[in-house]
Design a protein around this motif. Structure first.
Motif, mmCIF file in Angstrom:
data_model
loop_
_atom_site.group_PDB
_atom_site.id
_atom_site.type_symbol
_atom_site.label_atom_id
_atom_site.label_comp_id
_atom_site.label_asym_id
_atom_site.label_seq_id
_atom_site.Cartn_x
_atom_site.Cartn_y
_atom_site.Cartn_z
ATOM 1 N N LYS A 42 0.816 -1.225 0.000
ATOM 2 C CA LYS A 42 0.000 0.000 0.000
ATOM 3 C C LYS A 42 0.848 1.273 0.000
ATOM 4 O O LYS A 42 0.311 2.379 -0.057
ATOM 5 C CB LYS A 42 -0.931 0.029 1.217
ATOM 6 C CG LYS A 42 -1.932 -1.097 1.256
ATOM 7 C CD LYS A 42 -2.930 -0.980 0.140
ATOM 8 C CE LYS A 42 -3.994 -2.063 0.278
ATOM 9 N NZ LYS A 42 -4.917 -2.055 -0.836
ATOM 10 N N THR A 44 2.860 4.356 -1.243
ATOM 11 C CA THR A 44 2.513 5.190 -2.393
ATOM 12 C C THR A 44 3.557 5.193 -3.505
ATOM 13 O O THR A 44 3.273 5.654 -4.604
ATOM 14 C CB THR A 44 2.276 6.646 -1.951
ATOM 15 O OG1 THR A 44 3.459 7.137 -1.324
ATOM 16 C CG2 THR A 44 1.104 6.736 -0.990
ATOM 17 N N ALA A 51 2.707 -3.092 -6.851
ATOM 18 C CA ALA A 51 1.936 -3.350 -5.629
ATOM 19 C C ALA A 51 1.201 -4.682 -5.724
ATOM 20 O O ALA A 51 1.168 -5.453 -4.754
ATOM 21 C CB ALA A 51 0.951 -2.206 -5.374
ATOM 22 N N ARG A 55 1.667 -7.818 -3.189
ATOM 23 C CA ARG A 55 0.477 -8.330 -2.499
ATOM 24 C C ARG A 55 0.318 -9.823 -2.761
ATOM 25 O O ARG A 55 0.094 -10.611 -1.836
ATOM 26 C CB ARG A 55 -0.754 -7.551 -2.951
ATOM 27 C CG ARG A 55 -2.033 -7.912 -2.264
ATOM 28 C CD ARG A 55 -3.205 -6.998 -2.636
ATOM 29 N NE ARG A 55 -3.247 -6.551 -4.013
ATOM 30 C CZ ARG A 55 -2.834 -5.361 -4.461
ATOM 31 N NH1 ARG A 55 -2.334 -4.471 -3.633
ATOM 32 N NH2 ARG A 55 -2.921 -5.041 -5.735
#
Length: 77
Positions: A42, A44, A51, A55
């Motif tokens: 998460k 930025t 991402a 994940r």
């Protein structure tokens, strides 16, 4: 099936980032995560695809999980 050990260098290549030892150290110095409340995927500074890769590495406990966990730890220390 790929059974090779993944390294930080390989992870940065997979993420499409410069992957020399100097580049990895510079990235870690520049992108420190100061809050334990922010999940690595998460942050930025990742693109959407980066991402997603991070994940999935955690959620699927993939062969990348160990080196992704190492990156997470190094970004928080």
């Amino acid at each position: 099936m790929d059974t090779s050990q993944h390294s930080m260098h390989n992870l940065f290549e997979q993420l499409g980032l410069p992957s020399s030892e100097h580049d990895v150290e510079q990235f870690i110095r520049t992108h420190r995560l100061f809050s334990q409340d922010i999940r690595l995927d998460k942050a930025t500074f990742w693109t959407e695809s980066q991402a997603e890769f991070l994940r999935e590495a955690f959620e699927e406990d993939s062969d990348w999980c160990e080196v992704v966990d190492e990156l997470d730890s190094r970004l928080r220390s």
